[in-house]
Design a protein around this motif. Structure first.
Motif, PDB file in Angstrom:
ATOM      1  N   ASP A   1     -10.002  24.077  13.081  1.00 44.26           N
ATOM      2  CA  ASP A   1     -11.377  24.022  13.651  1.00 44.26           C
ATOM      3  C   ASP A   1     -10.822  23.303  15.307  1.00 44.26           C
ATOM      4  OD1 ASP A   1     -13.127  23.566  14.582  1.00 44.26           O
ATOM      5  OD2 ASP A   1     -13.973  22.517  13.281  1.00 44.26           O
ATOM      6  N   SER A   2      -9.974  23.520  15.490  1.00 45.48           N
ATOM      7  CA  SER A   2      -9.070  23.200  16.528  1.00 45.48           C
ATOM      8  C   SER A   2      -8.887  24.269  17.860  1.00 45.48           C
ATOM      9  CB  SER A   2      -7.779  21.919  16.433  1.00 45.48           C
ATOM     10  OG  SER A   2      -6.499  23.167  16.733  1.00 45.48           O
ATOM     11  N   PRO A   3      -8.435  23.973  19.174  1.00 45.56           N
ATOM     12  CA  PRO A   3      -7.712  24.443  20.052  1.00 45.56           C
ATOM     13  C   PRO A   3      -7.084  25.177  20.045  1.00 45.56           C
ATOM     14  CG  PRO A   3      -8.879  22.469  21.396  1.00 45.56           C
ATOM     15  CD  PRO A   3      -8.352  22.360  19.574  1.00 45.56           C
ATOM     16  N   LEU A   4      -5.976  25.519  18.875  1.00 40.42           N
ATOM     17  CA  LEU A   4      -5.054  25.459  19.326  1.00 40.42           C
ATOM     18  C   LEU A   4      -4.528  26.431  18.129  1.00 40.42           C
ATOM     19  CD1 LEU A   4      -1.903  24.837  20.522  1.00 40.42           C
ATOM     20  CD2 LEU A   4      -1.617  22.915  18.418  1.00 40.42           C
ATOM     21  N   LEU A   5      -3.898  27.547  18.048  1.00 35.84           N
ATOM     22  CA  LEU A   5      -2.965  28.512  17.066  1.00 35.84           C
ATOM     23  C   LEU A   5      -1.709  28.034  17.718  1.00 35.84           C
ATOM     24  CD1 LEU A   5      -3.025  30.787  14.822  1.00 35.84           C
ATOM     25  CD2 LEU A   5      -3.082  32.332  16.863  1.00 35.84           C
ATOM     26  N   VAL A   6      -1.123  27.934  16.094  1.00 35.82           N
ATOM     27  CA  VAL A   6       0.462  28.452  16.134  1.00 35.82           C
ATOM     28  C   VAL A   6       1.540  28.807  15.421  1.00 35.82           C
ATOM     29  CG1 VAL A   6       2.605  27.063  15.410  1.00 35.82           C
ATOM     30  CG2 VAL A   6       0.878  25.145  16.183  1.00 35.82           C
ATOM     31  N   SER A   7       2.500  30.102  16.645  1.00 38.36           N
ATOM     32  CA  SER A   7       2.641  31.174  15.406  1.00 38.36           C
ATOM     33  C   SER A   7       4.465  31.287  16.067  1.00 38.36           C
ATOM     34  CB  SER A   7       2.571  32.287  17.348  1.00 38.36           C
ATOM     35  OG  SER A   7       3.109  33.140  16.824  1.00 38.36           O
ATOM     36  N   MET A   8       4.003  31.321  14.536  1.00 37.86           N
ATOM     37  CA  MET A   8       5.854  31.180  14.017  1.00 37.86           C
ATOM     38  C   MET A   8       6.451  32.577  13.241  1.00 37.86           C
ATOM     39  SD  MET A   8       5.188  28.082  11.760  1.00 37.86           S
ATOM     40  CE  MET A   8       4.658  26.923  11.951  1.00 37.86           C
ATOM     41  N   PRO A   9       6.733  33.204  15.084  1.00 36.95           N
ATOM     42  CA  PRO A   9       7.512  35.223  14.205  1.00 36.95           C
ATOM     43  C   PRO A   9       8.274  35.882  14.000  1.00 36.95           C
ATOM     44  CG  PRO A   9       7.496  34.584  16.525  1.00 36.95           C
ATOM     45  CD  PRO A   9       6.569  32.811  16.150  1.00 36.95           C
TER      46      PRO A   9
ATOM     47  N   ALA B   1      -8.715  28.765  25.029  1.00 34.43           N
ATOM     48  CA  ALA B   1      -7.840  28.744  23.317  1.00 34.43           C
ATOM     49  C   ALA B   1      -6.276  27.943  24.148  1.00 34.43           C
ATOM     50  CB  ALA B   1      -8.267  29.593  22.843  1.00 34.43           C
ATOM     51  N   ILE B   2      -5.327  27.550  23.291  1.00 35.62           N
ATOM     52  CA  ILE B   2      -3.968  27.121  23.349  1.00 35.62           C
ATOM     53  C   ILE B   2      -2.856  27.976  22.608  1.00 35.62           C
ATOM     54  CG2 ILE B   2      -2.341  25.971  23.507  1.00 35.62           C
ATOM     55  CD1 ILE B   2      -4.498  23.585  24.091  1.00 35.62           C
ATOM     56  N   LEU B   3      -1.910  28.211  23.138  1.00 32.89           N
ATOM     57  CA  LEU B   3      -1.474  29.353  21.652  1.00 32.89           C
ATOM     58  C   LEU B   3       0.470  28.667  22.428  1.00 32.89           C
ATOM     59  CD1 LEU B   3      -0.619  31.751  19.652  1.00 32.89           C
ATOM     60  CD2 LEU B   3      -0.056  33.136  21.782  1.00 32.89           C
ATOM     61  N   PHE B   4       0.785  27.847  20.970  1.00 31.58           N
ATOM     62  CA  PHE B   4       2.058  27.131  21.193  1.00 31.58           C
ATOM     63  C   PHE B   4       2.888  28.897  20.010  1.00 31.58           C
ATOM     64  CE2 PHE B   4       4.913  24.616  19.044  1.00 31.58           C
ATOM     65  CZ  PHE B   4       5.778  23.847  20.095  1.00 31.58           C
TER      66      PHE B   4
ATOM     67  N   ILE C   1     -11.196  31.370  18.755  1.00 27.00           N
ATOM     68  CA  ILE C   1     -10.979  29.235  19.242  1.00 27.00           C
ATOM     69  C   ILE C   1     -11.524  29.404  20.826  1.00 27.00           C
ATOM     70  CG2 ILE C   1      -9.164  28.009  20.459  1.00 27.00           C
ATOM     71  CD1 ILE C   1      -7.946  28.819  17.585  1.00 27.00           C
ATOM     72  N   LYS C   2     -11.520  30.518  21.662  1.00 29.97           N
ATOM     73  CA  LYS C   2     -12.346  30.330  22.657  1.00 29.97           C
ATOM     74  C   LYS C   2     -14.027  30.139  22.957  1.00 29.97           C
ATOM     75  CE  LYS C   2     -12.239  33.160  27.254  1.00 29.97           C
ATOM     76  NZ  LYS C   2     -11.565  33.860  27.988  1.00 29.97           N
ATOM     77  N   ALA C   3     -14.428  31.337  21.939  1.00 26.29           N
ATOM     78  CA  ALA C   3     -15.687  31.052  21.622  1.00 26.29           C
ATOM     79  C   ALA C   3     -16.226  29.916  21.061  1.00 26.29           C
ATOM     80  CB  ALA C   3     -16.175  32.058  20.536  1.00 26.29           C
TER      81      ALA C   3
END
Length: 274
Positions: A15-23, A146-149, A139-141
């Motif tokens: 529940d934050s503006p951030l999504l962290v991706s680890m592909p 939204a921020i993707l790291f 997240i944007k809604a």
């Protein structure tokens, strides 16, 4: 005959503006795949080792996290599904057939079939990217932006990809196109006040995930970090007797983790992005 593909990724909604991706942190192989790999490839040398451990603090920050289960030798989730090259220099593709050491991944004649590749695209690549897209939309809604790291790591020296030794922190925002400059500048400033070296948009400008999802004009910002594994892995001289050559050094992890936490905190504190 269709392969059994289980749970292509792990996802936790925050529940934050951030999504962290680890592909690239995954180590799982397809059934029967290990026996088709060269001895060098069986060690999974091009894995982004210990990403979940390095970023273990994220859960306490209520950040959304997606991490791959399957090895990049099954499919590289940071490449476009049509496998168009991202770099003009030599690199690996959607279905890598060479290691970063410029040696074969597969034994001769043992590569993935075209039918298997299509199944992998449908059951691993697309679900991972669809989850990113839907989470960024959610997240944007919720926050208006939204921020993707995109979190990565790599060996400090990879002659096939770059000359010399890589800086410790390698940030990329597609040459300024994938996120607000303030996000990159703040992250770089944090590292500049630490013992670590850094570069912005050097050899690693951001892979497909950063370039595709980073749309600042749509209030979606994406930033990639390629972290040198020298900042947290034990030196090879200190791994004798270990099950593999990729051993997490707890002291190094603590030091670099403190910097990573500050970077993530700076992203969470960003404003004027909506």
């Amino acid at each position: 005959m269709s392969l059994k593909i289980n749970d292509p990724f792990c996802f936790t909604a925050g529940d934050s503006p951030l999504l962290v991706s680890m592909p690239h942190c995954g180590t799982q192989l397809l059934p029967g795949m290990e026996e088709t790999l060269t001895d060098a490839a069986k060690k999974l040398p091009d894995t982004d080792w210990y990403m979940p451990e390095l970023y273990g603090f994220l859960r306490s920050l209520n950040v959304s996290i997606i991490s791959a289960h399957y090895s990049r030798f099954v499919v590289d989730l940071n490449r476009p599904v049509d496998d168009k090259p991202l770099y003009t220099t030599k690199t690996t593709g959607l279905f890598p057939d060479i290691l970063f050491a410029d040696a074969p991944v597969f034994l001769e004649g043992k590569g993935l079939s075209e039918a298997t590749k299509e199944q992998i695209k449908a059951q691993i690549w697309h679900p991972y990217h669809q989850q990113i897209a839907s989470e960024l939309e959610r997240i944007k809604a919720r926050f208006g932006y939204a921020i993707l790291f995109d979190a990565h790591s790599i060996a400090a020296q990879v002659p096939m990809l770059f000359e010399g030794t890589l800086p410790d922190f390698n940030f990329g925002n597609n040459g300024g196109l994938s996120c607000a400059e303030a996000l990159l500048n703040n992250a770089a400033e944090i590292v500049s006040q630490s013992p670590y070296t850094h570069v912005c948009n050097g050899r690693f400008k951001g892979g497909y995930i950063t370039r595709h999802f980073g749309q600042p004009e749509q209030h979606v910002h994406a930033l990639q970090l390629e972290l040198s594994q020298a900042t947290y892995l034990a030196d090879f001289a200190n791994t004798e007797g270990q099950p593999n050559d990729y051993v997490l050094d707890s002291d190094k992890q603590q030091r670099v983790g403190a910097v990573l936490q500050k970077i993530i905190a700076s992203l969470l504190a960003a404003d004027d992005l909506a």
